[in-house]
Structure formats: C-alpha cells, structure tokens
Design an enzyme around this catalytic site. Structure first.
Site, PDB file in Angstrom:
ATOM      1  N   HIS A 189      -8.591  -0.527  -1.658  1.00  0.00           N
ATOM      2  CA  HIS A 189      -8.518  -1.175  -0.328  1.00  0.00           C
ATOM      3  C   HIS A 189      -9.651  -1.979  -0.001  1.00  0.00           C
ATOM      4  O   HIS A 189      -9.556  -2.500   0.857  1.00  0.00           O
ATOM      5  CB  HIS A 189      -8.054   0.173   0.423  1.00  0.00           C
ATOM      6  N   ASN A 226       6.547  -2.431  15.527  1.00  0.00           N
ATOM      7  CA  ASN A 226       5.679  -1.213  15.242  1.00  0.00           C
ATOM      8  C   ASN A 226       6.341   0.176  15.361  1.00  0.00           C
ATOM      9  O   ASN A 226       6.249   0.761  14.457  1.00  0.00           O
ATOM     10  CB  ASN A 226       4.634  -1.308  16.296  1.00  0.00           C
ATOM     11  N   TYR A 247      -6.828 -11.371  13.806  1.00  0.00           N
ATOM     12  CA  TYR A 247      -7.476  -9.993  13.571  1.00  0.00           C
ATOM     13  C   TYR A 247      -8.821 -10.325  13.551  1.00  0.00           C
ATOM     14  O   TYR A 247      -9.447 -11.131  13.215  1.00  0.00           O
ATOM     15  CB  TYR A 247      -7.117  -9.398  12.108  1.00  0.00           C
TER      16      TYR A 247
END
Length: 686
Positions: free
Chosen positions: A435, A44, A468
């Site tokens: 997206h 990250n 996720y």
C-alpha cells in the site's frame, strides 16, 4: 470496561456515509454537486454491504456470531444494528431525492420525466428508441421448470414481471424475470424539440417498464417491479497454495459478481407475493430487504454528469498550480537536488509526478525507475510515462498490488500491459498488500548513482488527485533514498528486515514507533513540558494505538484528531479522554492525507504516511511513513492542520456518544471553509 472505551467500527463507518449524504442537502452547493453527493452516498453504501456486511454474514455462517468486537458488541448484534441504521439511511436517501433533489433539478430546468408525464410525441420517440436500441438486447426469462430462477448479477437492475395468459407453447407460470443489460445507458435525453421547457431526461428503467408488454406477445403484463441484488464481493485467495498470484486472481475475478447474497432492494409497490417469491429465491431475509420510493440504485443518476455540461450546475473550475521550484528549472532533478519539494493535491497539480517520469525517460543519466502502483485508473499517464521509459532503455520495475479492492481487474490488466513492454512486474509479498506510495529514480551523476524519490500519502491516480487531498514529497535526501531502495529490495527479493535510517515502515517499525512518540508526549506532559498531538487520517481503529492516546489524554497531553471516517476512539469522556477532540471534514474534496504531528517539547516532528491507524495498515500491509526534515515544509503543513482545526463550515465534531455535530459560525461570526481558503491561496500563487 473495555466496551465503554471504543465505538463500533461498522457503525462508525455508517456515520461517515451519513455525513456524505448530508452534503446533498447543502443549499449552498450547485445542484449537480448535490446530486453527486447523493450518488456517492449510494455507491458508498453498496461497498459497505458488499464488503463489511458480507464479511459479517460469513462470520455468522461459520458460527462466530457470538464473538465480540473491541466495542463489546457481538457480530450478530452488530449485524442487527447495521440493519436498523441502514434502513433509516436508505429512507433518508430517498427523502432527499424526492423532496429536495428532483424538485431542485426542475427549478434549474432539468426534468427527470416520469412515465405518467410523457406526452404522445415523447412516447412515439421512446417507442422507436426502445425498438431499435433496447429490445434487441433484452432476454426475458419466463419462469417454469425448464427456465428456473436465473443467477442474478451483482448490483444489476432487474424486473420481476407478473403475467396472465398462455404463450405459444401453452405455458403460463405467471412470472418472468427481465435482466437489464449493463451496456445500456442509465439515462437518455429527449431531443430538445420534444421538450416544452428546459431539458428532459428519461430513466432506462422507465422505458423498459413502459414497453414491457412488447416482450410478452399475446400475454397480459399485470405488473412489473424493479429489484436489485447486492452480493459479497470479497475475493479469497489462499496465497500460500498458489504459485501464480496473477493467474489465480484472474480466475477469482470471474466469480466476484456471483458471491453470496447480502441485500435486496425493491420498488416499494412490489406486491407481497412477489416479495416473498424474491426473498425465497434470492435467499435474503426480511432484515436485508430494502423497499425504496423511487428508482432502485440511486447511483444511476451519475449519467447526468456526462449529459449536462453547464458549468453553472457544478463547482467553479480551478487551475492547479505547479510549485515555483519546478518552474525555475527546466530539469526537475536540478530543482529536487537543491531542496525537498512538497506538493499538496488537488490544489497543486499531479502532473509534476508524470512530467518527472517523462523527463527521466529522456534523461541519458537516468538508469533505473522503481514504482509502486496500488490504484492508477484504467487510463493512466503514469503508466504511459513508465512505458516510455522502458522503451528508452531504462530499467523499470513496478510493484503492482493485484489485491487492491475493486481495482483487481484493472490491476491484472495493468500487470499484463507492463510486462508486454519489458517492464519487470512484481506483486509484493504474499500475505501483505503493498500500500506504500513510492517512486525511486536512480540517476548517475559525477560517476556516482544518486537516488531521487517521491513519497506520497495517496495513490498514483491522475483523476483522484483532482478530488482527493493528499501530499507528495520529492526529495534527493541520501538516507531517504537509501531507505526507499531497501524497501523495494525487500519487495522484490528475500532477506531479513533492513534497518531504516529515516523512514518508518509497516509491518515492522511503524506501529511501535507511533507508540513511542505518543509515550514521549506523555513523558513531556508529566515533566511539565509542552505536549500536543495532532493526527489527521482516514480511519483510527487500531486498539493499542487508541489505548495509548487515552493514556496520553489522562497524562494531560492535548490531542486533536482529524479523522474523516472510522473512529474507534471516544472523545471527551471524563477520566479517559477529556483532553481529546475529534472532528471530521466532509467537503468538496475527499480528505485523504495522513499527517502525524508531535509537539516534542517545542521541537515539532511532522510525519506523512501512506497508512491509517488500522490493524491492516500496521500489521498486514507494506506502508511508508516519512518525516519532513525541512522546517519550512513542516511549518507549511502545521498551518494546514491549524486551518482544518478552525473549519466551522464543513467540520463535524464527534461527541462521547458517537454522534457527529456539524459546526456553524458562532453569533454570526466569520465562517471558515478550510478547502475554499486553500483553493484561494493556491490560485493566488499559481
């Protein structure tokens, strides 16, 4: 004042990375899951420097350093604040590694052996390994006028070496660079017979360091020190000046690993003269230099996950369930035609999407399939199913987003692969990333075409759907299907915006529709009616939407925000946001779903979306936001939201100063772990 009303976006993102790192300190987690969170915090931070810090440096170099953000900080001030917090963050990472992770690994029989711990049999084994598998791949560069300082690959492991003596040509510059090939493993395991107890692992950097003198025959190695350079990896394409986006992207990808320098990491025992030399050659300032007490690049410990398979060191496995509606019918189309079906990943399996495309490929009534692909992974069952459909003679159209950050290389290869199988590939609209997560299957039934759709909050990526949290909706609703078809038409052809019957979509209707829904709650509150907003998303930083939420709070609307990452909004400020509460959940799974709930005076509306509330999502991307028309499905997600708001195990509460506080059960009360509860519920239903 404006600057009092917003948190800084970059510093808010750093706060999220700190919450991820905190998971590595959680004693309730299995040891390798704690290692995983440490590695995630490292990757990250890499991305943060590659993209966010790299972008700030670009702005400063263009002379924009005094430009202010919405929070009132200038770009230069933001960069300085990042440097201060990032140094503290890196110090925390290595403290966690050295004081918690490495000792805990040893307690569990996993030994990361340092060079000073190697015994003679281990050294002999490692020497043979070095001679056969490592040395032939190394190309040390002695620095002299004929061998200038090399161009360092982004995030590669390197050594700067201090030398004494002269080589066969009489040269001695005193320095050399050894670049470690990425083809080498980061960690190797010693044979069990060479380890007295447990399992022994050796970092590749330790092996090269130990045998470094064999690269410089006849010379003396005085010292060698690890370093790693991070570069700006943003890709710039002038889309209006290129007539072939695929070819232009392929050309730009070759240069990504050699962007401008933004950070250097070094071993903390690197001598001062070598530090100054590297800073000068790499053109990095002192504020962007990070000295570390341990191996440079903590994400190298990721290799442990492929070497150690002991389930005791990981989260308990779970079986993903399949909706009962699909189990009742052999044909998914029959199930979807009778009712909308909602799937909640990772608790429910993504295989339902893949199986549906496979069924469509074999179904003689299916004529066409259209799908958007933003991130799919290099090995994708979705892509395989689409290829199967094309081979079966279906008309298959795929919108591939080439500019999905850090997946550009995979998506270029994907586009080329799909085209080889006769699939019509398009790249969306110039200037707008696609997206949206949409799948449309056109099926001929009773001499009429019927559109079946899948809309999701997350990507069509089989692996990420296992970690996720996202929602996916299967529907045969006529207006929904027509709207999805219209969006695909917009993406593949040219024309004015089509009016939607059911969906909201960016960059056209989503932003103003969300504002209207917030304002409706304000009107209800002003008229003494019930008013409540619950928003769940990854990031909240679109200024006008935040401002509207402030107005709603001032009108008395109760607002609960579940924001995993960036949050511009300041909660609990008297006269501004005292009716707003913000929490972030960081647990076993990455909270990724986007859910928008509006009380609507007792007639709740519930929307799912592919978009966060960010400027890019609202104005620079093609996004979809879709309602749940089924009362049963709405109630189900409302229950999920209530559970997230009750979490007191992995939930962090944001205060008005920008600090996050981890919730704990009060007075030895019952702990609520929302993800664990959902896992148990879906296991019982499977």
């Amino acid at each position: 004042m404006k600057e009092l009303s917003f948190f800084n976006r970059e510093l808010s993102l750093l706060q999220f990375h700190k919450r991820v790192l905190h998971q590595a300190t959680d004693a309730s987690l299995p040891v390798l899951e704690r290692v995983r969170f440490l590695c995630i915090s490292a990757t990250n931070l890499d991305e943060f420097f590659e993209v966010r810090v790299g972008g700030l440096i670009e702005l400063i170099e263009r002379g924009s350093g005094t430009t202010s953000f919405a929070d009132g900080m200038t770009i230069t001030q933001t960069k300085e604040a990042i440097a201060e917090q990032a140094h503290e963050f890196v110090h925390q990472q290595y403290t966690v590694l050295n004081e918690q992770i490495l000792p805990l690994l040893r307690e569990n029989g996993i030994y990361i052996l340092r060079r000073d711990e190697w015994v003679s049999d281990q050294i002999n084994y490692l020497h043979n390994y070095f001679q056969s598998d490592v040395l032939p791949l190394l190309s040390p560069i002695g620095l002299d006028p004929a061998h200038p300082f090399p161009r360092i690959l982004n995030k590669s492991l390197n050594f700067i070496v201090s030398l004494n003596g002269k080589d066969a040509f009489g040269r001695n510059s005193g320095r050399a660079i050894v670049q470690v090939p990425r083809s080498l493993p980061n960690i190797i395991e010693l044979p069990s017979e060479l380890v007295s107890e447990g399992r022994g692992f050796i970092l590749m950097s330790s092996i090269i360091h130990h045998f470094m003198d064999e690269l410089f025959v006849g010379m003396t190695v005085l010292g060698c020190y690890q370093f790693r350079l991070t570069r700006n990896t943003d890709i710039f394409l002038d889309e209006e000046e290129t007539d072939d986006l695929l070819r232009a992207m392929e050309g730009e990808l070759a240069y990504r690993q050699y962007g401008d320098e933004v950070r250097i990491e070094l071993a903390d025992n690197t001598p001062e003269d070598q530090l100054e030399f590297l800073l000068n050659r790499c053109e990095v300032g002192n504020r962007d230099m990070f000295k570390v007490n341990g191996p440079v690049n903590l994400s190298r410990f990721n290799d442990l996950f492929s070497l150690i398979k002991d389930p005791a060191h990981y989260f308990p496995p779970f079986t993903q369930s399949v909706p009962r509606a699909f189990k009742r019918y052999d044909n998914y189309f029959d199930a979807i035609r009778r009712q909308d079906i909602l799937v909640h990943h990772p608790y429910e399996s993504f295989s339902t999407v893949v199986e549906w495309i496979r069924q469509a490929a074999k179904d003689p009534q299916v004529l066409a399939i259209k799908q958007t692909l933003y991130r799919t992974g290099s090995e994708s069952p979705v892509v395989d199913a689409l290829v199967q459909a094309a081979r079966a003679g279906k008309e298959v159209t795929v919108v591939v987003e080439l500019r999905a950050r850090f997946d550009e290389q995979d998506n270029v290869a994907l586009a080329n692969k799909l085209q080889r199988y006769g699939i019509h590939v398009i790249y969306g609209v110039v200037g707008f990333k696609t997206h949206a997560k949409m799948l449309l299957i056109a099926r001929k039934e009773k001499n009429q075409l019927r559109n079946y759709v899948h809309l999701g909050t997350g990507n069509y990526h089989a692996k990420t759907t296992q970690v996720y949290t996202d929602y996916g909706l299967f529907s045969a609703d006529k207006s929904c299907g027509e709207d999805v078809y219209r969006i695909f038409l917009q993406l593949s052809s040219m024309g004015k915006m089509s009016k939607m019957e059911t969906l909201l979509h960016a960059p056209f209707t989503l932003h103003r529709s969300m504002i209207r829904k917030i304002q409706r709650e304000v009107d209800n509150a002003n008229n003494g009616k019930t008013a409540h907003i619950i928003l769940k998303m990854n990031s909240l930083c679109e200024e006008q939407l935040v401002t509207e939420l402030y107005k709603a709070s001032q009108a008395g609307v109760s607002i609960d925000l579940i924001i995993r990452g960036i949050c511009h909004l300041k909660p609990g400020i008297p006269g501004l946001s005292e009716n707003i509460r913000v929490r972030s959940i960081v647990g076993r799974f990455l909270e990724h779903s986007r859910v928008f709930y509006f009380e609507n005076n007792g007639d709740p509306e519930l929307w799912l979306a592919s978009s966060d509330w960010m400027v890019r999502n609202m104005f620079h991307r093609v996004e979809t936001c879709f309602p749940l028309k089924s009362k049963k499905l709405r109630e189900r997600i409302i229950d999920d939201l209530k559970l997230a708001l009750a979490d007191n195990t992995h939930a962090w509460v944001l205060d008005g100063e920008g600090n996050y506080h981890l919730l704990q059960p009060e007075n030895e009360g019952e702990s609520v772990d929302s993800q664990a509860i959902l896992l148990a519920q879906w296991a019982a239903n499977s």
